[in-house]
Design a protein around this motif. Structure first.
Motif, PDB file in Angstrom:
ATOM      1  N   UNK A  64       0.892  -1.229   0.056  1.00  0.00           N
ATOM      2  CA  UNK A  64      -0.061   0.012   0.118  1.00  0.00           C
ATOM      3  C   UNK A  64       0.926   1.208  -0.046  1.00  0.00           C
TER       4      UNK A  64
ATOM      5  N   UNK B 194      -7.721   6.500   0.044  1.00  0.00           N
ATOM      6  CA  UNK B 194      -7.849   5.694  -1.130  1.00  0.00           C
ATOM      7  C   UNK B 194      -8.305   4.232  -0.696  1.00  0.00           C
ATOM      8  N   UNK B 195      -8.188   3.939   0.533  1.00  0.00           N
ATOM      9  CA  UNK B 195      -8.951   2.796   1.033  1.00  0.00           C
ATOM     10  C   UNK B 195     -10.258   2.994   1.305  1.00  0.00           C
TER      11      UNK B 195
ATOM     12  N   UNK C 146     -10.968   2.227   5.009  1.00  0.00           N
ATOM     13  CA  UNK C 146     -10.922   0.759   5.662  1.00  0.00           C
ATOM     14  C   UNK C 146      -9.587   0.655   6.177  1.00  0.00           C
TER      15      UNK C 146
ATOM     16  N   UNK D 134       0.988 -10.726  -5.460  1.00  0.00           N
ATOM     17  CA  UNK D 134      -0.011 -10.486  -4.402  1.00  0.00           C
ATOM     18  C   UNK D 134      -1.042 -10.808  -5.000  1.00  0.00           C
ATOM     19  N   UNK D 135      -1.542 -10.240  -6.400  1.00  0.00           N
ATOM     20  CA  UNK D 135      -2.793 -10.529  -6.978  1.00  0.00           C
ATOM     21  C   UNK D 135      -2.880 -11.983  -7.306  1.00  0.00           C
TER      22      UNK D 135
ATOM     23  N   UNK E 201      -4.241 -13.637  -4.265  1.00  0.00           N
ATOM     24  CA  UNK E 201      -5.367 -13.052  -3.812  1.00  0.00           C
ATOM     25  C   UNK E 201      -6.152 -13.897  -4.877  1.00  0.00           C
TER      26      UNK E 201
ATOM     27  N   UNK F 157      -9.003 -16.282  -3.178  1.00  0.00           N
ATOM     28  CA  UNK F 157     -10.514 -16.166  -3.550  1.00  0.00           C
ATOM     29  C   UNK F 157     -10.924 -17.361  -4.158  1.00  0.00           C
TER      30      UNK F 157
ATOM     31  N   UNK G  86     -11.931 -19.637  -1.194  1.00  0.00           N
ATOM     32  CA  UNK G  86     -13.152 -19.157  -0.580  1.00  0.00           C
ATOM     33  C   UNK G  86     -14.453 -19.157  -1.367  1.00  0.00           C
TER      34      UNK G  86
ATOM     35  N   UNK H  52     -12.021 -10.440   4.156  1.00  0.00           N
ATOM     36  CA  UNK H  52     -10.689 -10.245   3.271  1.00  0.00           C
ATOM     37  C   UNK H  52     -11.085 -10.045   2.030  1.00  0.00           C
ATOM     38  N   UNK H  53     -12.190 -10.515   1.329  1.00  0.00           N
ATOM     39  CA  UNK H  53     -12.368 -10.147  -0.029  1.00  0.00           C
ATOM     40  C   UNK H  53     -12.582  -8.716  -0.281  1.00  0.00           C
ATOM     41  N   UNK H  54     -13.275  -7.985   0.745  1.00  0.00           N
ATOM     42  CA  UNK H  54     -13.410  -6.751   0.664  1.00  0.00           C
ATOM     43  C   UNK H  54     -12.048  -5.884   0.590  1.00  0.00           C
ATOM     44  N   UNK H  55     -11.090  -6.444   1.700  1.00  0.00           N
ATOM     45  CA  UNK H  55      -9.965  -5.913   1.806  1.00  0.00           C
ATOM     46  C   UNK H  55      -9.043  -6.231   0.421  1.00  0.00           C
ATOM     47  N   UNK H  56      -9.100  -7.202  -0.393  1.00  0.00           N
ATOM     48  CA  UNK H  56      -8.245  -7.802  -1.492  1.00  0.00           C
ATOM     49  C   UNK H  56      -8.824  -6.754  -2.441  1.00  0.00           C
ATOM     50  N   UNK H  57     -10.317  -6.531  -2.536  1.00  0.00           N
ATOM     51  CA  UNK H  57     -10.545  -5.724  -3.867  1.00  0.00           C
ATOM     52  C   UNK H  57     -10.219  -4.387  -3.811  1.00  0.00           C
ATOM     53  N   UNK H  58      -9.961  -3.742  -2.103  1.00  0.00           N
ATOM     54  CA  UNK H  58      -9.540  -2.531  -2.039  1.00  0.00           C
ATOM     55  C   UNK H  58      -8.153  -2.396  -2.304  1.00  0.00           C
ATOM     56  N   UNK H  59      -7.121  -3.275  -2.059  1.00  0.00           N
ATOM     57  CA  UNK H  59      -5.883  -3.397  -2.440  1.00  0.00           C
ATOM     58  C   UNK H  59      -5.641  -3.358  -3.841  1.00  0.00           C
ATOM     59  N   UNK H  60      -6.594  -4.369  -4.448  1.00  0.00           N
ATOM     60  CA  UNK H  60      -6.421  -4.472  -6.086  1.00  0.00           C
ATOM     61  C   UNK H  60      -6.814  -3.140  -6.670  1.00  0.00           C
ATOM     62  N   UNK H  61      -7.666  -2.552  -6.058  1.00  0.00           N
ATOM     63  CA  UNK H  61      -7.909  -1.078  -6.694  1.00  0.00           C
ATOM     64  C   UNK H  61      -6.771  -0.032  -6.693  1.00  0.00           C
TER      65      UNK H  61
END
Lengths: 118, 118
Positions: free
Chosen positions: A17, A39-40, A43, A96-97, A100, A104, A107, B96-105
DNA sequence: ATAGATATATAGCCGTTCGAGGCATTGGTG
DNA sequence: CACCAATGCCTCGAACGGCTATATATCTAT
């Protein structure tokens, strides 16, 4: 065979980040905090006790470079990415992606569970 | 305002993987290692020194329940999710998916960089 | 017999994050 | 003026999680 993605990737979220914020433009610490928070979408908060040691670590590793600005009343230490830092960022971001996406997929069945369980 | 997603989420990757594996079916430790290794496409290895303390922690927190199987030559300790564990898994997975989406953005601009920088 | 896979577990180390503080300047309010 | 919030940098100790190394024991294949 894909690369191994262990602890360094599991944690490295903060580093990513901060590096990605610095990839936009140079910043000083306090600005970085605001930037990540904004930007988060509010969060993620980077605590000062996390940020400054992190920045010093990144500098020791040659991924960022710093410069003091004493022209204003408030001392500010500006950080910018080095070429190495940018390369590292791109590599880490891709790993990282990949991680992720991997998690995902694991999950996916869980996330189909109806809402009453939340 | 979305929930805060800090260190617990940044690390919690291992917990999530183990819990999601156990959500499929009960398993014992060694089987869990194989399962995670396989379903991650060989990307993630859960070391024994990581796994067993983690399982004990999950049990202390009431998220899993264990039972020894002594009927075969090899002692095996089977673990299964509790109701609490399943609820926690669903909640954590969503966060976690919320965080992952956030970081991905945040990483999106970085990932547009051409290949020569990798 | 010997090596490798199976199976659980602990101990010690190290790195990261957090919370709590310290210090100093600036700007706004009563 | 007095005060406080925000700005700005930083360090320290505790807590925690992951790693490696190690210990122990059984089973299988050569």
């Amino acid at each position: 065979m894909p690369a191994k993605l262990n602890a360094d990737l599991l944690r490295g979220g903060m580093d990513l980040m901060v590096l990605s914020a610095l990839a936009q433009r140079p910043m000083y610490g306090y600005l970085l905090q605001q930037s990540v928070e904004r930007t988060s979408g509010g969060r993620v908060t980077v605590q000062a006790g996390t940020l400054y040691p992190l920045l010093h670590r990144l500098e020791d590793d040659g991924l960022v470079r710093s410069r003091w600005d004493e022209t204003t009343g408030r001392r500010r230490k500006w950080y910018e990415l080095t070429a190495d830092g940018r390369k590292r960022l791109v590599r880490q971001a891709r790993q990282w992606t990949e991680f992720a996406d991997c998690l995902r997929r694991m999950l996916a069945p869980v996330l189909d569970v109806p809402l009453e369980s939340a």
